[in-house]
Design an enzyme around this catalytic site. Sequence first.
Site, PDB file in Angstrom:
ATOM      1  N   GLY A  35       8.307   4.798  -6.060  1.00  0.00           N
ATOM      2  CA  GLY A  35       8.338   6.266  -6.008  1.00  0.00           C
ATOM      3  C   GLY A  35       7.671   6.784  -4.742  1.00  0.00           C
ATOM      4  CB  CYS A 145       2.880  -4.742 -10.352  1.00  0.00           C
ATOM      5  SG  CYS A 145       2.971  -4.293  -8.583  1.00  0.00           S
ATOM      6  CB  ALA A 149       6.814   5.431 -13.633  1.00  0.00           C
ATOM      7  CG  ASP A 214      10.287  -2.015  -6.638  1.00  0.00           C
ATOM      8  OD1 ASP A 214       9.286  -2.329  -7.295  1.00  0.00           O
ATOM      9  OD2 ASP A 214      10.246  -1.522  -5.497  1.00  0.00           O
ATOM     10  CG  ASN A 224       8.503  -3.998 -11.717  1.00  0.00           C
ATOM     11  OD1 ASN A 224       8.389  -3.084 -10.899  1.00  0.00           O
ATOM     12  ND2 ASN A 224       7.508  -4.358 -12.497  1.00  0.00           N
TER      13      ASN A 224
HETATM   14  C1  RUB Z   1       5.376  -2.256  -6.811  1.00  0.00           C
HETATM   15  C2  RUB Z   1       6.137  -2.465  -8.091  1.00  0.00           C
HETATM   16  C3  RUB Z   1       6.139  -1.317  -9.043  1.00  0.00           C
HETATM   17  C4  RUB Z   1       7.411  -0.483  -8.803  1.00  0.00           C
HETATM   18  C5  RUB Z   1       7.356   0.839  -9.543  1.00  0.00           C
HETATM   19  O1  RUB Z   1       5.659  -3.254  -5.861  1.00  0.00           O
HETATM   20  O2  RUB Z   1       6.775  -3.460  -8.321  1.00  0.00           O
HETATM   21  O3  RUB Z   1       6.158  -1.756 -10.360  1.00  0.00           O
HETATM   22  O4  RUB Z   1       7.543  -0.195  -7.411  1.00  0.00           O
HETATM   23  O5  RUB Z   1       6.288   1.617  -9.059  1.00  0.00           O
HETATM   24  P1  RUB Z   1       4.966  -3.162  -4.413  1.00  0.00           P
HETATM   25  P2  RUB Z   1       6.256   3.195  -9.186  1.00  0.00           P
HETATM   26  O6  RUB Z   1       3.494  -3.147  -4.623  1.00  0.00           O
HETATM   27  O7  RUB Z   1       5.452  -4.388  -3.701  1.00  0.00           O
HETATM   28  O8  RUB Z   1       5.471  -1.890  -3.765  1.00  0.00           O
HETATM   29  O9  RUB Z   1       6.348   3.487 -10.653  1.00  0.00           O
HETATM   30  O10 RUB Z   1       4.929   3.590  -8.587  1.00  0.00           O
HETATM   31  O11 RUB Z   1       7.406   3.741  -8.437  1.00  0.00           O
END
Ligand code: RUB
Length: 342
Positions: A35, A145, A149, A214, A224
Site C-alpha cells: 500500500g 511480515c 492492512a 502484495d 505475499n
Molecule cells: C511486505 C509484505 C506485506 C504486503 C502487504 O513486503 O509482504 O504483507 O506488502 O502490506 P515488503 P500492506 O516488506 O518486502 O514490502 O498491507 O502494508 O500493503
Amino acid sequence: MAVEDISFVVVYLNNAKFLEKAASDIESMRVRGAGNIARHAVSAMRMVAKYSRAKDGKALMIELEAAAKRILSTRPTAVSLANGIRYVMYRVKIASMGSMDLEVLRSAAVAAADEFIEESIKAVDRIGEIGSRRIRNGDVLLTHCHSAAAVEVMRRAWMDGRRFSVYVTETRPRFQGRETAIILSSLGIPVTLIVDSAARYFMNDVDRVVVGADAVAANGAVVNKIGTSTIATLAHEARTQFMVASETYKFSPETVMGELVTVEERDASEVVSKNFLRKYSKIRVRNPAFDITPPEYVDLIVTERGVIPPQGAIMVIHELFGSIQQDELLKYQTYRITEDQQ
Ligand code: RUB
C-alpha cells in the site's frame, strides 16, 4: 519522509532527480509494504505532472510514461504499483481524448493521483472495520511480515474491546515482523515474537492467521512475503482459519489473461553478510522476497468492498478493470519484467 516533504525548489529544478529518489526509496525498501509503495509511486507521478516543464500535452504524456516505466522497475511483485500508475495514466488518457492541452492533462494527473491516495487510505480503514469483526474475544492470532492492512484489522478489533493475543513471526531476512510486534505491543496487545521456523510448533494454539497481500491473482492465489505459503499450509493442516487483508488495487488484472505475477528475487547480502559470500563463494544463496499461496489454502479475503472467498477475486477484477483495453493492461505488465526476462 513523505514525498510532499521534498522542497518545491528542489523538485522544480530537478524533476528527474526527484523521481529517481522516489524510485530508490522503493527499491531500497526505505518505503515498503504494497500500500505504501503504491501511494509513494503515485505521489511521485503527481509531482512529475505538477512540476513538469513539458512544452505541451504530448510531451507531458511522454514524461509521465517514462516516469511510470522507472517506478515500475523498482519492485516487480507489487501489483499495487502498476494499478496505482494505471489509475493515474488511464484518467490522463481519458482527459486527452477531450483535449491535449498541457494544463488539462496536468490537472487530470494531479487529481487522479490525489484521488488514488485518498481512496487507498480509506480502503485500509474500511478493511480494518470489516476484518476486525472476524476476530473474537480470546482468539490467538498469528501474523507474518508487516502489513498495514493486517495490522489495521487487529488494531481495530482491539480498539473495539476484543481481547486476543498475537504470535508474530520475525520474517527473515529483513525482520519486518519486529515492526509489527512493536506496533501491536504499543497498542497493549499481548505479542509473542517467534522465529519463522517455529510456526508449526505454535500453529495448534492459533485460531486465525491474518496476513496482508502484495498481489491477488484472478484465481484467488495470494502473493505475499516469503514464508506466507508455508504458514498457510500449516494452517490448512491444523484447520486454522487463514484470512488475507487486501485492498482491491492489489488484485492483478493481467492474471486474467494468464500472466503470472513476477516474484522479486533480492540480493543475497540480505540473507548472509558480504564477508560470508566472499569466503564461501561456491555457496549459492537465493532470496525470493515473496511466495504464492494457492486459493485452496485461503479461507477469506477482506477487501474494502467486503469479504470475498478467493474464488470471488475474478469478479472483483472484472468490476474494477473490465473497461480497460487488454493492450493497456499488458503495457504496464511489460514494464515490470526485467530486461533479461524479455
Ligand atoms: C511486505 C509484505 C506485506 C504486503 C502487504 O513486503 O509482504 O504483507 O506488502 O502490506 P515488503 P500492506 O516488506 O518486502 O514490502 O498491507 O502494508 O500493503
